[in-house]
Design a protein around this motif. Structure first.
Motif, PDB file in Angstrom:
ATOM      1  N   HIS A 225       0.818  -1.208   0.000  1.00  0.00           N
ATOM      2  CA  HIS A 225       0.000   0.000   0.000  1.00  0.00           C
ATOM      3  C   HIS A 225       0.862   1.272   0.000  1.00  0.00           C
ATOM      4  CE1 HIS A 225      -3.728  -2.016  -0.196  1.00  0.00           C
ATOM      5  NE2 HIS A 225      -3.457  -2.768   0.852  1.00  0.00           N
TER       6      HIS A 225
ATOM      7  N   ASN B 145       0.789  -3.129 -11.224  1.00  0.00           N
ATOM      8  CA  ASN B 145       0.415  -4.487 -10.805  1.00  0.00           C
ATOM      9  C   ASN B 145       1.580  -5.460 -10.866  1.00  0.00           C
ATOM     10  OD1 ASN B 145      -2.031  -3.358 -10.345  1.00  0.00           O
ATOM     11  ND2 ASN B 145      -3.070  -4.330 -12.070  1.00  0.00           N
TER      12      ASN B 145
ATOM     13  N   SER C 247      -6.812  -2.104   8.533  1.00  0.00           N
ATOM     14  CA  SER C 247      -5.495  -2.463   9.067  1.00  0.00           C
ATOM     15  C   SER C 247      -5.290  -3.975   9.166  1.00  0.00           C
ATOM     16  CB  SER C 247      -5.306  -1.842  10.450  1.00  0.00           C
ATOM     17  OG  SER C 247      -6.326  -2.291  11.313  1.00  0.00           O
ATOM     18  N   ASP C 248      -6.336  -4.771   9.156  1.00  0.00           N
ATOM     19  CA  ASP C 248      -6.120  -6.209   9.271  1.00  0.00           C
ATOM     20  C   ASP C 248      -5.777  -6.767   7.889  1.00  0.00           C
ATOM     21  OD1 ASP C 248      -8.934  -7.707   8.265  1.00  0.00           O
ATOM     22  OD2 ASP C 248      -9.038  -5.593   8.764  1.00  0.00           O
ATOM     23  N   PRO C 249      -5.061  -7.891   7.845  1.00  0.00           N
ATOM     24  CA  PRO C 249      -4.593  -8.404   6.554  1.00  0.00           C
ATOM     25  C   PRO C 249      -5.720  -8.687   5.563  1.00  0.00           C
ATOM     26  CG  PRO C 249      -3.693  -9.719   8.368  1.00  0.00           C
ATOM     27  CD  PRO C 249      -4.590  -8.692   8.976  1.00  0.00           C
TER      28      PRO C 249
ATOM     29  N   LEU D 178      -6.776  -5.381   4.123  1.00  0.00           N
ATOM     30  CA  LEU D 178      -5.697  -4.828   3.301  1.00  0.00           C
ATOM     31  C   LEU D 178      -5.562  -5.592   1.991  1.00  0.00           C
ATOM     32  CD1 LEU D 178      -2.970  -4.104   6.023  1.00  0.00           C
ATOM     33  CD2 LEU D 178      -4.346  -2.438   4.766  1.00  0.00           C
ATOM     34  N   LYS D 179      -5.908  -6.871   2.016  1.00  0.00           N
ATOM     35  CA  LYS D 179      -5.875  -7.664   0.788  1.00  0.00           C
ATOM     36  C   LYS D 179      -6.964  -7.196  -0.178  1.00  0.00           C
ATOM     37  CE  LYS D 179      -5.056 -12.340  -0.241  1.00  0.00           C
ATOM     38  NZ  LYS D 179      -5.109 -13.750   0.048  1.00  0.00           N
TER      39      LYS D 179
ATOM     40  N   LEU E  70      -8.137  -4.186  -0.202  1.00  0.00           N
ATOM     41  CA  LEU E  70      -7.676  -2.872  -0.660  1.00  0.00           C
ATOM     42  C   LEU E  70      -6.639  -3.037  -1.772  1.00  0.00           C
ATOM     43  CD1 LEU E  70      -7.857   0.211  -0.207  1.00  0.00           C
ATOM     44  CD2 LEU E  70      -6.001  -0.005   1.456  1.00  0.00           C
ATOM     45  N   LYS E  71      -5.805  -4.066  -1.634  1.00  0.00           N
ATOM     46  CA  LYS E  71      -4.814  -4.360  -2.681  1.00  0.00           C
ATOM     47  C   LYS E  71      -5.534  -4.666  -3.990  1.00  0.00           C
ATOM     48  CE  LYS E  71      -2.890  -8.485  -2.966  1.00  0.00           C
ATOM     49  NZ  LYS E  71      -2.075  -9.683  -2.767  1.00  0.00           N
TER      50      LYS E  71
ATOM     51  N   ARG F 295      -6.852  -1.521  -5.477  1.00  0.00           N
ATOM     52  CA  ARG F 295      -5.825  -0.643  -6.055  1.00  0.00           C
ATOM     53  C   ARG F 295      -5.250  -1.225  -7.343  1.00  0.00           C
ATOM     54  NH1 ARG F 295      -3.137   2.045  -0.559  1.00  0.00           N
ATOM     55  NH2 ARG F 295      -4.820   3.559  -0.344  1.00  0.00           N
ATOM     56  N   MET F 296      -5.191  -2.551  -7.422  1.00  0.00           N
ATOM     57  CA  MET F 296      -4.720  -3.169  -8.667  1.00  0.00           C
ATOM     58  C   MET F 296      -5.751  -2.954  -9.769  1.00  0.00           C
ATOM     59  SD  MET F 296      -2.831  -6.579  -7.184  1.00  0.00           S
ATOM     60  CE  MET F 296      -1.889  -7.011  -8.653  1.00  0.00           C
ATOM     61  N   ASP F 297      -7.019  -3.110  -9.428  1.00  0.00           N
ATOM     62  CA  ASP F 297      -8.084  -2.849 -10.422  1.00  0.00           C
ATOM     63  C   ASP F 297      -8.081  -1.379 -10.830  1.00  0.00           C
ATOM     64  OD1 ASP F 297      -8.894  -5.442 -10.304  1.00  0.00           O
ATOM     65  OD2 ASP F 297     -10.684  -5.087  -9.091  1.00  0.00           O
TER      66      ASP F 297
END
Lengths: 365, 343, 380
Positions: B49, B72, C21-23, C26-27, C29-30, C33-35
């Motif tokens: 992040h 990515n 904040s938990d994994p 956050l996954k 959110l990842k 953000r990739m999309d």
């Protein structure tokens, strides 16, 4: 005793510990270590280092007679505890009693679910009879089993009779609302929801094994991971004795008798005698009733049902389930089995069955 | 890539290799996309992040056609042009910016020493030939550890490697600003025009258990006293690749940090070889073998007439200068390293 | 712009992202953000900064009406990913079609399973597959064959079998329509890499059929459980309709239409498309057939709602589901459930967070954060 240094599935528990990298496996190791030191060596001269290295609890020295038998052909307690992981995210289908009942409804008799006592919410009534008892309306008498929603967790399991909104059981009686409050306390104490279901009355074949206990047909089911064909690995009848006082576990005096997968014929029972020696017998030691040579009634259909359950649940790799047989002989689900392998392996080591050994190998267990 | 001992042997007295494994399992697939897909722990997700926020804050924004594949795969926008990542499969040979952020995690508990220069200097000055630590700036005061009045020049750097403040050079101690965060003060032995900085990336080779040079680059210092234009955004560098086996250098090529403009062409002639590279490399890897083993570290060494002297150590590899002339991750040791630590 | 209801904090989107904040979060959110990085929608720098900070994909500037509705009223893309966690370990009931059928057939009408294809083997459930292959069918039958795993994607095959041959229509490129002799029916799986499920084809009722006769036109109903009362709550329903570009299915992503059904009255509003030639306008009439859409009333609508609420009550471990329903003349078939339903097909009509019960559910599961990190607390 074999001195072969390599185990058939490559498990050296002590070496395995060194490779642990994630939290879940550390917990598994911790659970096993605790269980190891809490296990009863059954008066035998158990070789702690030998057993610990191989992932067995201390009672297995006596139960499997490892002085004379090759430990490497037996599924260890550590492996057995990990078997549920084989189903990955679908482990919950077997762990969660309500989901298991919903899943197997189309295959065999399942207990009716009457209510769920959740952790953060009110009790949910799931049958009209339960709702009627709660509302003080006339309702049919019920024999209710109260048990934790999730198997494998500590919690109480009790049976009560519910008559006209009043319960009797586990030395108490009172209104259904009082029962609700008692179960709420259990639920909060063990941090697990509780389920209220029908309690099955076992049929004549099961009660004939020993009338003083709720007896079980326990099975291990799996599939060939290449062809996806279903397999019944092992089946045993578990029943009590005078000494066991209704319990089925072997250390308490419970008995186990193997069922031949093909024919349904029952073999010699095995149990521990008062001096903790494994005894094999053809008749029940307390009743004298014949056990070996019995045939499980309707076995061909039972076997077909068991195979169908695995075949149609294509997401499932390994399942350990307990059933009973009802008055009319039909197969009825009691729930997920414990992963204790002694009732099976007291007769013969499970890794002798190449298909099962192969499944465990493929699942890296 | 040179190995100091036959494969599988380990000299007596060395600490057993124990850098940390970052992912649950070692996978065969080493593509950046599948690696990023597997990121699932808080510490690595937080690095993702931080990388992603940095990526999306950069201006000018890239067209999604280019931004998607770069982001990515863990590369900041400037790396598309710098590494020419358009060709299929090429990106997987390069160490990404995200990997550079995650790599320090393999150092486990030893990260602390690598993230505090004061600590590292105090712990390891006997093991590695490092520039003399003459003191620090702490709480608005100059704290000198030796005698006052030593001749300069002096280089000051933030004590914490997480502080991105650029280092600065000073002719004498009086020119050092007392305000600001904690800094260390190093005395440079000499300062000559045309002097160069050697940037050497070292990883732990799981095959041998020994440190091995992953890549090395030489940076021509154009600085005069008072500036240090090596690592700041927009800095223009002349960089040449060092052959770790011989110390011979390739030609210089310029690069502008963070720029999306086409990379300037490489110069025609090779840069001068590194003087006494062999001795320097033995000194460096030998010293590292005596330090409890690190998974990854980057050394900045000021080239001197007879050898070199360490000016900085960090666990964050500078992907841009180290890969200006080619990827870092193609070697066998690099692949072994990635597989071993699930990176 | 419509006013923000009192129960919504105006900055809740940014507050949520700050709070993750938990994994697991956050996954997600990842993933977002990739999309976000590869979303081809052209936006300005300031739009990009705003969308990135709020958790919306750039495509939403095209699909949602941020001019008419405050963005705080919309469920963001990151929120939608986080809804995946609401059913917890029970999501498997929706994500695996076999398990879905095993569980839901106890409580409602589902599409019967005839067989599963897995590891090169057909697992027959009822002997119908063997009958087909043996040429023993006395009457033609129609089946739907689709990948076992959820989450969309994969090819769907519609197969009509008689005693001699099978005619197959699919969305597989290059195999849009083909014929096989019944003995070689298994060749459908020749190129398959994932397990497939064979279901009996469900014939939709006259109302659904009239919407667009060439596809099965399903209703998507978003149902949640109120965390306080434990009662089911129907948040939103839409009628999906196939078009020539989505044929042979009614998939919204592939150019199908979505029209909101008023939960109270069962009356349809105008239809919209998210992709394909019909994207843009609101359609009061089906663009291919001219059949009316706006103002239609779904037959037996109160009965449909009652059945779905009753279903939800009987399965206490589910808390959030987007059900796909086939409306028959006298019954409802629950085709599948989606534990983290796509929300574009709802929010292209109007935003979801205007529903206070829905917001309560999100808040209960930490997907709506009514407080910013600097302590700006929502007093409502």
């Amino acid at each position: 005793m074999s001195a072969t240094p390599t185990l058939p599935l490559g498990i050296d528990h002590k070496d395995y510990i060194k490779t642990l990298s994630d939290t879940e496996k550390h917990f598994a190791w911790k659970r096993y270590t605790d269980a190891f030191w809490n296990s009863d060596p059954l008066g035998g001269n158990a070789k702690a280092e030998f057993l610990f290295r191989r992932g067995f609890l201390r009672d297995k020295w006596v139960l499997y007679n490892l002085e004379r038998h090759d430990a490497e052909a037996y599924v260890s307690d550590f492996q057995a505890a990990e078997i549920r992981q084989a189903n990955g995210i679908y482990a919950n289908v077997l762990d969660d009693r309500m989901l298991l009942i919903h899943t197997l409804t189309g295959y065999c008799a399942v207990p009716r679910i009457h209510a769920l006592r959740g952790l953060d919410a009110d009790e949910v009534s799931l049958s009209p009879e339960w709702a009627a008892h709660r509302a003080g309306r006339p309702a049919a008498d019920l024999d209710i089993q109260i048990l934790p929603l999730l198997s494998g967790l500590q919690g109480r399991m009790e049976t009560v009779a519910l008559r006209g909104g009043t319960f009797t059981g586990f030395g108490k009686e009172g209104s259904i609302h009082r029962l609700s409050n008692i179960v709420k306390d259990w639920s909060l104490a063990s941090r697990v929801p509780y389920l209220f279901t029908d309690a099955f009355e076992q049929g004549p074949f099961m009660s004939g094994l020993f009338p003083g206990s709720k007896n079980r047909l326990s099975v291990i089911l799996t599939r060939d991971l290449t062809s996806w064909e279903p397999l019944v690995v092992a089946a045993v009848l578990r029943f009590g004795s005078r000494r066991s006082e209704g319990r089925l576990d072997m250390a308490a005096g419970g008995m186990s008798a193997p069922v031949d997968i093909q024919s349904g014929q029952v073999g010699q029972l095995a149990c521990l005698d008062a001096k903790n020696r494994v005894v094999h017998a053809k008749t029940h030691p307390d009743l004298g009733a014949r056990i070996a040579g019995l045939e499980v009634p309707g076995w061909a259909d039972i076997r077909k049902t068991l195979l169908r359950i695995v075949d149609e649940s294509s997401y499932m790799r390994v399942a350990m389930l307990d059933f009973t047989l009802l008055q009319d002989g039909s197969l009825a689900l009691l729930g997920p089995s414990s992963t204790e392998m002694a009732p099976y392996q007291v007769h013969a080591p499970l890794l002798q069955a190449p298909a099962f050994a192969e499944v465990l190998r493929k699942l890296a267990l | 890539m040179t190995l100091f001992l036959p494969k599988g042997t380990r000299p007596p007295g060395l600490h057993p290799a124990a850098p940390r494994v970052i992912y649950k399992t070692v996978r065969k697939n080493l593509s950046h996309e599948s690696r990023i897909g597997r990121i699932d722990r808080s510490e690595t997700l937080n690095e993702f992040h931080a990388f992603s926020e940095d990526f999306h804050a950069r201006r000018p924004r890239l067209d999604p056609e280019y931004a998607g594949p770069l982001h990515n795969r863990g590369f900041l926008p400037d790396k598309g042009v710098l590494f020419d990542l358009d060709s299929p499969g090429r990106a997987d040979q390069y160490l990404s910016d995200l990997q550079a952020r995650i790599l320090p995690l393999v150092n486990g508990t030893r990260q602390a020493a690598l993230r505090n220069r004061l600590l590292f200097w105090r712990l390891h000055r006997a093991s590695v030939a490092m520039a003399e630590l003459v003191g620090s700036v702490q709480g608005g005061r100059l704290v000198l550890s030796g005698e006052a009045g030593l001749p300069g020049p002096f280089l000051t750097r933030p004590a914490l490697t997480s502080d991105a403040t650029s280092p600065s050079c000073h002719a004498d101690l009086s020119g050092i600003d007392r305000d600001g965060p904690e800094r260390i003060i190093l005395r440079l032995p000499q300062w000559q025009a045309g002097q160069r900085l050697l940037r050497v990336a070292v990883i732990h080779d799981p095959g041998t258990g020994l440190p091995v040079i992953l890549g090395a680059t030489v940076i021509a210092l154009t600085d005069t006293l008072g500036s240090w234009q090596v690592d700041g955004a927009g800095a223009t560098l002349r960089v040449a690749q060092i052959d770790p086996d011989t110390g011979l250098c390739g030609p210089y090529g310029a690069m502008i940090r963070g720029s999306l403009s086409p990379t300037p062409p490489t110069e025609p002639d090779p840069a001068p070889p590194v003087a006494n590279w062999w001795a320097l490399r033995i000194a460096l890897t030998g010293a590292l073998a005596r330090i409890p083993l690190l998974g990854v570290a980057q050394f900045d060494i000021l080239e001197t007439a007879d050898s070199g002297i360490v000016l900085d150590v960090t666990d964050r590899l500078d992907t841009a200068s180290l890969q200006r002339h080619g990827p870092l991750m193609g070697s066998d040791a690099a692949i072994r390293f990635l597989k071993e630590f699930g990176l | 712009m419509t006013a923000l209801p009192a129960f919504l904090h105006p900055d809740h989107h940014a507050a949520l992202i700050e709070s993750l904040s938990d994994p697991v979060s956050l996954k997600h959110l990842k993933r977002f953000r990739m999309d976000f990085s590869k979303d081809p929608t052209q936006i300005s720098d300031s739009q990009a900064d705003w969308l990135f900070a709020q958790g919306f994909l750039p495509e939403k500037t095209d699909l949602y009406d941020f001019g008419a509705y405050d963005p705080a009223l919309y469920l963001s893309d990151i929120q939608r990913w986080l809804t995946r966690e609401i059913n917890g370990a029970y999501s498997i009931v929706f994500n695996n079609k076999v398990l879905f059928t095993q569980v839901f057939r106890n409580f409602c009408k589902v599409a019967p399973v005839n067989a599963i294809w897995r590891n090169g083997r057909v697992i027959s459930y009822d002997g119908v597959w063997e009958q087909c292959v043996a040429g023993a069918l006395t009457q033609p039958r129609k089946f739907v064959i689709k990948p076992l795993g959820g989450g969309g994607g994969g090819n769907v095959y519609f197969v009509t079998v008689d005693a001699k041959r099978a005619v197959i229509e699919s969305n597989e490129k290059g195999r849009e329509q083909f014929t096989l002799p019944v003995a070689r029916l298994g060749d459908i799986f020749k190129t398959a890499h994932v397990p497939f499920m064979v279901n009996e084809f469900i014939y939709q009722g006259a109302y659904s059929q009239a919407l667009y006769p060439r596809t099965v036109n399903t209703v998507r109903m978003l149902v949640v459980r109120d965390p306080e009362t434990l009662q089911p709550h129907v948040v939103r329903t839409v009628q999906r309709m196939g078009t020539a570009s989505s044929y042979p299915i009614d998939n919204f992503t592939l150019g199908g239409l979505s029209a909101e059904i008023d939960v109270e009255t069962g009356v349809l509003g105008p239809a919209v498309a998210a992709a394909g030639p019909h994207k843009g306008p609101k359609w009061d009439f089906h663009p291919n057939t001219g059949e009316p859409i706006t103002g239609l009333v779904v037959p037996n609508w109160p009965d449909v709602i009652r059945k779905m609420k009753s279903l939800f009550l009987q399965i206490p471990y589910i808390a959030y589901c987007g059900f796909d329903l086939i409306l028959m003349d006298d019954d409802v078939v629950v085709l599948e459930g989606n534990s983290y339903s796509q929300v574009r097909l709802f929010q292209m009509h109007r935003p979801l967070l205007s529903d206070p019960v829905y917001v309560k559910v999100l808040k209960h599961y930490g997907i709506y954060v009514p407080e910013t990190l600097n302590g700006d607390r929502d007093e409502n």
